[in-house]
Scaffold this motif. Sequence first.
Motif, PDB file in Angstrom:
ATOM      1  N   VAL A   1       8.088   2.521  -9.222  1.00  0.00           N
ATOM      2  CA  VAL A   1       6.943   1.660  -8.909  1.00  0.00           C
ATOM      3  C   VAL A   1       7.031   1.037  -7.509  1.00  0.00           C
ATOM      4  CG1 VAL A   1       7.888  -0.396 -10.095  1.00  0.00           C
ATOM      5  CG2 VAL A   1       5.420  -0.134  -9.864  1.00  0.00           C
ATOM      6  N   GLU A   2       8.258   0.694  -7.067  1.00  0.00           N
ATOM      7  CA  GLU A   2       8.380   0.066  -5.738  1.00  0.00           C
ATOM      8  C   GLU A   2       7.970   1.028  -4.631  1.00  0.00           C
ATOM      9  OE1 GLU A   2      10.615  -2.705  -4.309  1.00  0.00           O
ATOM     10  OE2 GLU A   2      11.014  -3.762  -6.172  1.00  0.00           O
ATOM     11  N   ASN A   3       8.209   2.318  -4.858  1.00  0.00           N
ATOM     12  CA  ASN A   3       7.793   3.294  -3.852  1.00  0.00           C
ATOM     13  C   ASN A   3       6.267   3.437  -3.835  1.00  0.00           C
ATOM     14  OD1 ASN A   3      10.410   3.760  -3.087  1.00  0.00           O
ATOM     15  ND2 ASN A   3      10.686   5.515  -4.443  1.00  0.00           N
ATOM     16  N   VAL A   4       5.673   3.356  -5.021  1.00  0.00           N
ATOM     17  CA  VAL A   4       4.205   3.415  -5.081  1.00  0.00           C
ATOM     18  C   VAL A   4       3.619   2.202  -4.351  1.00  0.00           C
ATOM     19  CG1 VAL A   4       2.199   3.534  -6.606  1.00  0.00           C
ATOM     20  CG2 VAL A   4       4.337   4.643  -7.293  1.00  0.00           C
ATOM     21  N   VAL A   5       4.218   1.040  -4.584  1.00  0.00           N
ATOM     22  CA  VAL A   5       3.765  -0.185  -3.919  1.00  0.00           C
ATOM     23  C   VAL A   5       3.915  -0.036  -2.398  1.00  0.00           C
ATOM     24  CG1 VAL A   5       4.303  -2.637  -3.572  1.00  0.00           C
ATOM     25  CG2 VAL A   5       4.297  -1.675  -5.890  1.00  0.00           C
ATOM     26  N   HIS A   6       5.080   0.477  -1.990  1.00  0.00           N
ATOM     27  CA  HIS A   6       5.348   0.661  -0.561  1.00  0.00           C
ATOM     28  C   HIS A   6       4.240   1.505   0.082  1.00  0.00           C
ATOM     29  CE1 HIS A   6       8.225   2.398   2.703  1.00  0.00           C
ATOM     30  NE2 HIS A   6       7.611   1.332   3.157  1.00  0.00           N
ATOM     31  N   GLY A   7       3.886   2.607  -0.584  1.00  0.00           N
ATOM     32  CA  GLY A   7       2.823   3.479  -0.077  1.00  0.00           C
ATOM     33  C   GLY A   7       1.505   2.729   0.082  1.00  0.00           C
ATOM     34  N   HIS A   8       1.181   1.916  -0.913  1.00  0.00           N
ATOM     35  CA  HIS A   8      -0.084   1.164  -0.859  1.00  0.00           C
ATOM     36  C   HIS A   8      -0.101   0.175   0.312  1.00  0.00           C
ATOM     37  CE1 HIS A   8      -0.780   2.716  -4.877  1.00  0.00           C
ATOM     38  NE2 HIS A   8      -1.959   2.148  -4.885  1.00  0.00           N
ATOM     39  N   ILE A   9       1.014  -0.534   0.482  1.00  0.00           N
ATOM     40  CA  ILE A   9       1.014  -1.591   1.504  1.00  0.00           C
ATOM     41  C   ILE A   9       1.061  -0.981   2.914  1.00  0.00           C
ATOM     42  CG2 ILE A   9       2.252  -3.630   2.385  1.00  0.00           C
ATOM     43  CD1 ILE A   9       2.880  -4.348  -0.515  1.00  0.00           C
ATOM     44  N   LEU A  10       1.854   0.092   3.063  1.00  0.00           N
ATOM     45  CA  LEU A  10       1.851   0.786   4.361  1.00  0.00           C
ATOM     46  C   LEU A  10       0.444   1.266   4.701  1.00  0.00           C
ATOM     47  CD1 LEU A  10       4.911   3.212   4.587  1.00  0.00           C
ATOM     48  CD2 LEU A  10       4.469   1.126   5.898  1.00  0.00           C
ATOM     49  N   ALA A  11      -0.231   1.825   3.697  1.00  0.00           N
ATOM     50  CA  ALA A  11      -1.595   2.325   3.923  1.00  0.00           C
ATOM     51  C   ALA A  11      -2.493   1.170   4.358  1.00  0.00           C
ATOM     52  CB  ALA A  11      -2.131   2.981   2.655  1.00  0.00           C
ATOM     53  N   ALA A  12      -2.412   0.057   3.635  1.00  0.00           N
ATOM     54  CA  ALA A  12      -3.273  -1.099   3.950  1.00  0.00           C
ATOM     55  C   ALA A  12      -3.028  -1.561   5.382  1.00  0.00           C
ATOM     56  CB  ALA A  12      -3.002  -2.233   2.971  1.00  0.00           C
ATOM     57  N   GLU A  13      -1.765  -1.580   5.779  1.00  0.00           N
ATOM     58  CA  GLU A  13      -1.415  -2.114   7.100  1.00  0.00           C
ATOM     59  C   GLU A  13      -1.781  -1.144   8.232  1.00  0.00           C
ATOM     60  OE1 GLU A  13       2.691  -3.352   6.586  1.00  0.00           O
ATOM     61  OE2 GLU A  13       2.071  -5.238   5.648  1.00  0.00           O
ATOM     62  N   HIS A  14      -2.146   0.084   7.857  1.00  0.00           N
ATOM     63  CA  HIS A  14      -2.550   1.052   8.890  1.00  0.00           C
ATOM     64  C   HIS A  14      -4.035   1.388   8.835  1.00  0.00           C
ATOM     65  CE1 HIS A  14       1.794   1.397   9.130  1.00  0.00           C
ATOM     66  NE2 HIS A  14       1.591   1.870  10.342  1.00  0.00           N
ATOM     67  N   LEU A  15      -4.774   0.658   8.037  1.00  0.00           N
ATOM     68  CA  LEU A  15      -6.229   0.883   7.991  1.00  0.00           C
ATOM     69  C   LEU A  15      -6.860   0.111   9.136  1.00  0.00           C
ATOM     70  CD1 LEU A  15      -7.365   0.639   4.247  1.00  0.00           C
ATOM     71  CD2 LEU A  15      -7.471   2.642   5.734  1.00  0.00           C
ATOM     72  N   GLU A  16      -7.150   0.816  10.201  1.00  0.00           N
ATOM     73  CA  GLU A  16      -7.778   0.149  11.347  1.00  0.00           C
ATOM     74  C   GLU A  16      -8.575   1.189  12.116  1.00  0.00           C
ATOM     75  OE1 GLU A  16      -4.131  -1.323  12.790  1.00  0.00           O
ATOM     76  OE2 GLU A  16      -3.601   0.537  13.787  1.00  0.00           O
ATOM     77  N   PRO A  17      -9.468   0.749  12.981  1.00  0.00           N
ATOM     78  CA  PRO A  17     -10.302   1.726  13.696  1.00  0.00           C
ATOM     79  C   PRO A  17      -9.444   2.753  14.411  1.00  0.00           C
ATOM     80  CG  PRO A  17     -11.008  -0.530  14.190  1.00  0.00           C
ATOM     81  CD  PRO A  17      -9.760  -0.643  13.379  1.00  0.00           C
TER      82      PRO A  17
END
Length: 243
Positions: free
Chosen positions: A208-224
């Motif tokens: 689960v921590e790896n799944v969380v890591h993927g989500h947060i990395l994705a969120a932090e790279h969502l930019e124009p």
Amino acid sequence: EATDRQGKICLVVGGGGFLGRHIVEKLLDRGYEVHVFDLRETFKDDRVTYFLGDLCKKEDLLPAMKDVFVVFHCATPSPLSNNKELFHKVNCHGTKTIIEACKEAGVKRLVLTSSASVVYEGKDVENGTEDLPYACKPMDYYTETKILQEKIVLEANSDDFFTVAIRPHGIFGPRDPHMVPTTVRTAKAGKMKFKIGDGKNIVDFTFVENVVHGHILAAEHLEPGSKICGKAYHITNDEPIFF
Ligand code: NAD
């Protein structure tokens, strides 16, 4: 870095669930403010602001989205229910409602928890990449609506609304209410005394921590201009990552 996160509010839709609560905890660790939106309140944490409601109702969602930096959507009816109508209502119409609410509230980022089963066609997939097409014959109603849901979210990506989908397969870890308990229950009922295939089939489970890591990395790279916008990513274990 950490100061960039201070004062940023993340909303976790389905934050009362197994994965959602783990996302909440990691966001708090990283210094974000956290809103949880769910049908039910499953845990208490003074640092979290809770919003109870149904994600199919925009009027329920809007208060939770005020001043929000990113929405994580990891709510779902139980896959075991096999309730076609409920899956369509929540996973498809509800997801459209989340997008409408984001736009109305001025939220610019949406991370969807999808599922690796969206590309599972009933045949073995080994080292499958994101280039695999969606399954033509999804294995159940749940998967059928996970495909539709992912398309809705990725098609909503635009110049001023950034979306991404993360596709885990089976998730395991602390407080898992699904995989391990279901396996134990099935075994106790004596229903595990059969073999599928030649016994060498492999299946993917992710901590689960790896799944969380993927989500947060994705969120932090969502930019124009980011190449992840409008894309789906499989997520699996390599070495456990603690961050
Ligand atoms: P979960 O059942 O533990 O949590 C889902 C949460 O969504 C629950 O708290 C539930 O109350 C909430 N919810 C359901 N309907 C709602 C509604 N109408 N309005 C508001 N909240 C609602 O599930 P989970 O295992 O944490 O799954 C999270 C996500 O991960 C889902 O999108 C699921 O499809 C995906 N996923 C899970 C696994 C797994 O192995 N658990 C594997 C692949 C993908």
